[in-house]
Write an enzyme that holds these catalytic residues in place. Structure first.
Site, PDB file in Angstrom:
ATOM      1  N   GLU A 113      34.295  46.304   0.065  1.00  0.00           N
ATOM      2  CA  GLU A 113      32.931  46.128   0.248  1.00  0.00           C
ATOM      3  C   GLU A 113      32.320  45.328  -0.764  1.00  0.00           C
ATOM      4  O   GLU A 113      32.949  45.279  -1.875  1.00  0.00           O
ATOM      5  CB  GLU A 113      32.331  47.723   0.381  1.00  0.00           C
ATOM      6  CG  GLU A 113      32.785  48.548   1.637  1.00  0.00           C
ATOM      7  CD  GLU A 113      32.257  50.088   1.317  1.00  0.00           C
ATOM      8  OE1 GLU A 113      31.541  50.061   0.421  1.00  0.00           O
ATOM      9  OE2 GLU A 113      32.688  50.651   2.272  1.00  0.00           O
ATOM     10  N   LYS A 115      29.449  44.855  -3.793  1.00  0.00           N
ATOM     11  CA  LYS A 115      28.811  45.832  -4.707  1.00  0.00           C
ATOM     12  C   LYS A 115      27.079  45.455  -4.739  1.00  0.00           C
ATOM     13  O   LYS A 115      26.693  44.510  -5.177  1.00  0.00           O
ATOM     14  CB  LYS A 115      29.223  45.794  -5.933  1.00  0.00           C
ATOM     15  CG  LYS A 115      28.751  46.980  -6.741  1.00  0.00           C
ATOM     16  CD  LYS A 115      29.754  47.247  -8.280  1.00  0.00           C
ATOM     17  CE  LYS A 115      29.539  48.291  -8.817  1.00  0.00           C
ATOM     18  NZ  LYS A 115      28.025  48.313  -9.425  1.00  0.00           N
ATOM     19  N   ASP A 117      23.291  45.487  -5.436  1.00  0.00           N
ATOM     20  CA  ASP A 117      23.059  45.719  -6.955  1.00  0.00           C
ATOM     21  C   ASP A 117      21.245  46.433  -6.534  1.00  0.00           C
ATOM     22  O   ASP A 117      20.368  45.820  -6.273  1.00  0.00           O
ATOM     23  CB  ASP A 117      22.546  44.207  -7.530  1.00  0.00           C
ATOM     24  CG  ASP A 117      22.677  44.614  -9.144  1.00  0.00           C
ATOM     25  OD1 ASP A 117      22.531  45.782  -9.567  1.00  0.00           O
ATOM     26  OD2 ASP A 117      21.986  43.611  -9.546  1.00  0.00           O
ATOM     27  N   TYR A 224      27.342  53.551   2.312  1.00  0.00           N
ATOM     28  CA  TYR A 224      28.524  53.204   2.438  1.00  0.00           C
ATOM     29  C   TYR A 224      29.465  54.470   2.278  1.00  0.00           C
ATOM     30  O   TYR A 224      30.705  54.291   1.831  1.00  0.00           O
ATOM     31  CB  TYR A 224      28.916  52.195   1.092  1.00  0.00           C
ATOM     32  CG  TYR A 224      28.269  52.551  -0.135  1.00  0.00           C
ATOM     33  CD1 TYR A 224      28.511  53.640  -0.674  1.00  0.00           C
ATOM     34  CD2 TYR A 224      27.411  51.768  -0.503  1.00  0.00           C
ATOM     35  CE1 TYR A 224      27.525  53.813  -2.190  1.00  0.00           C
ATOM     36  CE2 TYR A 224      26.406  51.898  -1.754  1.00  0.00           C
ATOM     37  CZ  TYR A 224      26.890  52.826  -2.425  1.00  0.00           C
ATOM     38  OH  TYR A 224      26.158  53.170  -3.642  1.00  0.00           O
ATOM     39  N   LYS A 311      33.589  42.908 -10.821  1.00  0.00           N
ATOM     40  CA  LYS A 311      32.145  42.381 -11.139  1.00  0.00           C
ATOM     41  C   LYS A 311      32.377  40.717 -11.381  1.00  0.00           C
ATOM     42  O   LYS A 311      33.269  40.212 -11.908  1.00  0.00           O
ATOM     43  CB  LYS A 311      31.713  42.736 -12.058  1.00  0.00           C
ATOM     44  CG  LYS A 311      31.357  44.198 -12.251  1.00  0.00           C
ATOM     45  CD  LYS A 311      29.722  44.465 -12.146  1.00  0.00           C
ATOM     46  CE  LYS A 311      29.490  45.801 -12.902  1.00  0.00           C
ATOM     47  NZ  LYS A 311      28.186  45.564 -13.258  1.00  0.00           N
ATOM     48  N   CYS A 405      -0.626  23.393 -31.980  1.00  0.00           N
ATOM     49  CA  CYS A 405      -0.847  23.944 -30.435  1.00  0.00           C
ATOM     50  C   CYS A 405      -0.830  22.459 -29.726  1.00  0.00           C
ATOM     51  O   CYS A 405      -1.396  21.408 -29.759  1.00  0.00           O
ATOM     52  CB  CYS A 405      -2.375  24.552 -30.302  1.00  0.00           C
ATOM     53  SG  CYS A 405      -2.508  24.862 -28.730  1.00  0.00           S
ATOM     54  N   CYS A 408      -4.181  22.262 -27.893  1.00  0.00           N
ATOM     55  CA  CYS A 408      -5.626  22.053 -28.611  1.00  0.00           C
ATOM     56  C   CYS A 408      -5.359  21.470 -30.182  1.00  0.00           C
ATOM     57  O   CYS A 408      -6.354  21.162 -30.742  1.00  0.00           O
ATOM     58  CB  CYS A 408      -6.563  23.208 -28.569  1.00  0.00           C
ATOM     59  SG  CYS A 408      -5.846  24.521 -29.665  1.00  0.00           S
ATOM     60  N   CYS A 423      -1.401  30.406 -31.051  1.00  0.00           N
ATOM     61  CA  CYS A 423      -2.617  29.381 -31.524  1.00  0.00           C
ATOM     62  C   CYS A 423      -3.788  30.554 -31.687  1.00  0.00           C
ATOM     63  O   CYS A 423      -4.038  31.167 -30.729  1.00  0.00           O
ATOM     64  CB  CYS A 423      -2.889  28.669 -30.281  1.00  0.00           C
ATOM     65  SG  CYS A 423      -4.218  27.655 -30.248  1.00  0.00           S
ATOM     66  N   CYS A 429      -9.165  26.784 -26.804  1.00  0.00           N
ATOM     67  CA  CYS A 429      -7.778  26.407 -26.400  1.00  0.00           C
ATOM     68  C   CYS A 429      -7.791  26.526 -24.787  1.00  0.00           C
ATOM     69  O   CYS A 429      -7.775  27.494 -24.230  1.00  0.00           O
ATOM     70  CB  CYS A 429      -6.685  27.093 -27.053  1.00  0.00           C
ATOM     71  SG  CYS A 429      -5.008  26.575 -26.410  1.00  0.00           S
TER      72      CYS A 429
END
Ligand code: IVH
Length: 683
Positions: A113, A115, A117, A224, A311, A405, A408, A423, A429
């Protein structure tokens, strides 16, 4: 009379369950959505008036409405173990050898089957009715999430046909990828923090207190395994077929395999194809098919010896780093972003990845022109895990972190002990100013429909607004036809959208309507640092108006219950700024609520509930639940979250959970329906 009602409730319940079943399990319908909704409303009405007849399989459980304050712990009848796992095919060959040796024969089959998640769940059925849904917890004890699980439409509330009196099924609750994507898009639109991945979201959703929110989250569940005495399926395959026959949601992706080579075929087949499925999968599960053989192999302390999971490795790819750009967040935090040569990863083309902060860049010693490894685990944003040093160009130079920044030009700062650069130019800004507007319009603040961060950016770009107050100067003409850009979270693809006639009208209307938003939400919307929703409510309740709050001293604010120095200082600072007091004056002039309309306790309302404790549960037709609670407080009552011997009244709305009702009845608490409450309150 009452038995007539009971049979009406029974009939509607069965009819609706039938239509729901064929709709969700067989993808067909015999009545229109409208007819279905009408019948559901009829049932809701009957149930509200006669909660004693609500059936455990009532379809109204699907829409939720019950609040669970704390989830009780339940011991599993059979412990919920986990699986041993591996990433290597050699380990699977070893596993196969162990199975063969353990059974002393090569006559066995495997059942493979995917898996899924998500979050493991155990469902208990008694006499065909879903009795309990419990999370895995520590494997021995889990949380009772029955009310929330009942909102999952593919979990049958009642089984038809002949089924065992008592049995348990187990499976995985998950959030479909598409639902997760839409939820995040909605959150992005509302300026809310994004959720990391579908798995955590499913897990968080199952533990939410309000089941109607859970219902809206559209979780799903694959089953399952089947457990119970007297069931005795010969093979796991038989269990799966039984589950299918009982109309449980079983993923059709399973396969019986005769040899470990066939198992490898299954693994290879799904390695890429799994990305096309609606659910996240992180591997496959291999189970010995024969029930007797499973018993013979038994368990180690933690895992079954008859099953293992393989996995898939996190998808990884190599690509070139074309550049590093820097994003400025709403709080001024700087995030470096890797701009990548587009590469296909886990079914999507990836163009960017987060580099987190300067330490991460230093740790990876990542340089423009490098070939980097990009990985995508369960998270939405891919990450860079390393640099292929063999492919580094000869003339490459180390990355110098940005010093000013990008928006600005202000010099960046880095606070002691913090990894992130900021900043400091909060006032001008652009992303920081825009961030404040986004916060102002967000759902928990002014909740202005149809306006989202992308539109706000569009409005700034076209110089239609410079700050919060300008929103209220916007006209239909300003908005109609306005173009703005939306960037996809993962691929970075940019799409252009424009505001059409109807949305422009809606925005103007919802801005107008937002003038009725209560003062505490306006105060929260101003975005004063450390003033979250609860603090805003406390300040509003205490000072009653913005004028009183603006003139309050540090000590006055500190005197408010549960308000500390950090908040008091921040509030004083905020109102000392001329820009901010001008903002308040402009909003006031536009007619926003700058004082509390209803005081608590209200002198005008009769103090009917003086000294009484009330619990509110369910959904009401004339009030929002929060509204009802503050009304009770205004009438001198105390609102508690759970029913105890001290509860005087339970105000019972529609779709209330039967457990609460039972408890109230047992303790002899007076139960008030919505209309009885209205009468009693002299409203
Ligand atoms: S069978 C004895 N089958 O994986 C354990 N588990 O580590 C039997 N899972 O807790 C579990 N898909 O949450 C099984 N097709 C599947 C599964 C599956 C996902 C999860 C489950 C379990 C964990 C095992």
């Amino acid at each position: 009379m009452s038995s007539g009602i009971k049979s009406q409730i029974d009939q509607l319940t069965e009819e609706l369950n039938y239509h729901s079943h064929i709709y969700y399990q067989e993808s067909r319908s015999e009545i229109s959505d409208f007819e279905f909704d009408q019948k559901l409303k009829e049932l809701e009405k009957l149930e509200a008036a006669h909660p004693e007849h609500i059936r455990e399989d009532s379809p109204t459980h699907r829409v939720g409405g019950t609040i669970t304050k704390s989830f009780s712990t339940v011991q599993h009848k059979y412990p919920m173990l986990s699986l041993g796992n591996t990433y290597s095919k050699e380990d699977l060959v070893e596993f196969d050898k162990r199975v063969e040796k353990g059974l002393g024969t090569s006559e066995y089959e495997y059942f493979c089957e995917l898996k899924f998640d998500g979050v493991a769940i155990s469902l208990t059925y008694e006499n065909g009715l879903l009795k309990k849904a419990v999370t895995r917890g520590d494997g021995v004890k889990g949380d009772d999430v029955t009310t929330n699980a009942k909102t999952i439409r593919t979990i049958p509330l009642k089984l038809s046909g002949k089924v065992p009196d008592f049995f348990e099924v187990r499976g995985e609750v998950f959030m479909p990828k598409q639902v997760f994507k839409e939820l995040n898009e909605e959150r992005q639109k509302n300026g809310e923090a994004l959720l990391a991945n579908p798995r955590n979201t499913a897990s968080g959703t199952l533990k939410m207190q309000d089941s109607s929110v859970v219902a809206g989250r559209k979780l799903d569940c694959f089953l399952y395994s089947l457990l119970g005495e007297g069931l005795d399926p010969q093979t796991h395959e038989d269990s799966i077929h039984l589950l299918e026959k009982m109309h449980f949601h079983v993923s059709p992706t399973y396969k019986k395999c005769q040899t470990i080579d066939e198992v490898f075929g299954y693994i290879n087949k799904w390695e890429q194809k799994r990305h096309e499925l609606p659910v996240e999968t992180d591997g496959i599960v291999i189970k010995v098919n024969g029930s007797d053989q499973q018993k013979e192999l038994g368990f180690t302390a933690k895992n079954p010896r008859w099953a293992i999971s393989y996995k898939y490795k996190a998808e990884a790819a190599e690509t070139r780093l074309n550049g590093i750009t820097y994003q400025v967040g709403r709080t001024g935090a700087i995030t470096p972003v890797a701009e990548l040569e587009p590469v296909l990863l886990a079914g999507t083309t990836v163009k960017r990845a987060s580099l987190h902060n300067a330490n991460e860049i230093e740790r990876l010693d990542i340089r423009v022109g490098d070939t980097v490894y990009v990985e995508k685990g369960g998270e939405i944003i891919p990450k860079i895990t390393g640099v292929n040093n063999h492919k580094r160009p000869e003339n490459s130079t180390p990355t110098n972190y940005l010093s000013s920044c990008p928006e600005c030009g202000t010099e960046l700062i880095r606070k002691e002990g913090e990894a992130v650069h900021y900043c400091p130019n909060q006032d001008t800004c652009p992303p920081q100013v825009q961030g404040r507007v986004e916060h102002f319009i967000s759902r928990n603040a002014m909740d202005i429909a149809n306006l989202g961060p992308n539109t706000i950016k569009g409005l700034f770009d076209k110089s239609l607004i410079k700050g919060i107050a300008d929103l209220y100067e916007l006209t239909y003409e300003d908005l109609n036809g306005l173009k703005f850009e939306i960037a996809d979270l993962v691929t970075g693809d940019v799409k252009t959208r424009s505001i059409k006639d109807k949305s422009a009208q809606n925005i103007v209307e919802s801005l107008e309507k937002s003038k009725e938003t209560p003062f505490q939400s306006v105060l929260f919307g101003l975005g004063i640092r450390y003033v979250g929703k609860t603090v805003a409510e406390k300040l509003a309740e205490h000072f009653k108006s913005i004028d009183r709050l603006m003139t309050a001293s540090f000590d006055d604010i500190l005197a408010v219950h549960e308000i500390g120095e950090r908040i008091a200082e921040s509030v004083v600072d905020f109102f000392q700024s001329e820009d901010n007091s001008e903002l308040v004056q402009r909003l006031k002039a536009k007619g926003l609520q700058m004082e509390i309309v209803q005081t608590t306790p209200d002198q005008h309302l009769e103090q009917v509930y003086e000294g009484k404790t009330l619990v509110v549960s369910g959904v009401f037709s004339q009030f929002e639940r929060d509204e009802l609670k503050s009304l009770i407080k205004s009438m001198g009552g105390k609102v508690a979250s759970s029913i105890t011997g001290k509860t005087d009244y339970l105000v019972a709305g529609e779709n209330m959970g039967p457990a609460k009702l039972e408890k109230a009845e047992k303790l002899g608490t007076t139960i008030l329906s919505e209309s009885e409450f209205i009468k009693m309150s002299n409203l």
